[in-house]
Design an enzyme around this catalytic site. Sequence first.
Site, PDB file in Angstrom:
ATOM      1  CG  ASP A   1      -2.083  -1.000   1.162  1.00  0.00           C
ATOM      2  OD1 ASP A   1      -2.838  -0.865   0.142  1.00  0.00           O
ATOM      3  OD2 ASP A   1      -2.378  -1.727   1.919  1.00  0.00           O
TER       4      ASP A   1
ATOM      5  CG  ASP B   1      -7.735  -3.357  -3.141  1.00  0.00           C
ATOM      6  OD1 ASP B   1      -8.275  -4.430  -3.697  1.00  0.00           O
ATOM      7  OD2 ASP B   1      -8.287  -2.792  -1.892  1.00  0.00           O
TER       8      ASP B   1
END
Length: 386
Positions: free
Chosen positions: A106, A165
């Site tokens: 991330d 994602d």
Amino acid sequence: MAIVFCFTINAQNNKQMSALIKNEFQFAEKQYKYLMKAIPNDKMPQSYNASEKKVVTKDISWWCSGFYPGSLWMIYEQTKNKDIRKEAERALSIIESNKTFTRDHDLGFMMFCSFGNAYRITKKPEYKETILTSAESLSTRFYPGMQAILSWDKMADFKGPVIIDNMMNLEMLIWAAQNGGSKKLEDISVAHANTTMKNHFRPDYSSYHVIDYNKNTGEVLSKKTFQGYADSSAWARGQGWALYGYTMMYRFTKDEKYLNQAKNIAKFILSNPTLPEDKIPYWDFNDPKIPNVPRDASAAAIIASALLELGQYTKGSENKNYVETAEKMLISLSGEKYQPKLGENGGFLLMHSTGALPLHSEIDVPLIYADYYFLEALKRYKDWYL
């Protein structure tokens, strides 16, 4: 007369959207001053617990730590409020140490949404260096055997999980490669995008959430979900990540296969029979209890921002469909159904997002990344369509 009439309608629409965007950034400036006062110095805001009347915060290693400073920078860019900028700079200083974080995928969310906006606006070289360092850190999670970036380390249910994602984190890598970083960063982005295109999508161009790989060989072990309704369902925010990710990859590479992929994903979303009239999707397109299920304002904000960029690369009826749908989403999100009154909602801009319903987490609440992509979509509309 027809041409003049069409121009009049467009001019009126532009005037209305210009006023809406101006009002939204003014609202954001005031609302975030409430949010600023409600968070500890060493945490980042995530959501709001209405029953406890308390802002929910997270440690800086949480995947959402970059959205608050990124939102502040976008607000500052439009309003030039010095207090907003001061808080944006403070928030950057808190999360800067994440540049060497390597425990999950991330880092793009964490460091490009924050330092990327800061560098775009200020051009401070130290911000660029932080981005380049962060990109190198993220690249350590690339496994040549599976030609993808590992999302999470080994878990009970997954050996080599890659989630949709992760397409969003490629932006930092490929930007870094084209702005002074190593070329390998772009190669990794392209490899990951290609692997994801090959394995993540169904024939209708909806996306699985998680593909579990043998990370050394690239063998697909299973296709599952972690946050969606079912392994075979189309989790709404995941479809937004996919649309945004492939549109962004076309921006950097001009490879037509990415543009075609984005168009096909957009078609799945926009022609889906469960997409409501106000264009704010339910949390999963395949939840059998629709319409009696939560909406996801965060998915709408992400999709709106992506559609506005996709509109830059298309013409005619395609362009019209993308831009008008995004416009409808922005109008809906800025209306009283999805936006609180000033001083309410903990200082967040939007209501009614859904984080992870199957995990009983963040259901029908404000979420910091919903605010971020809403602001980005407003900025994009202003920059490109007014």
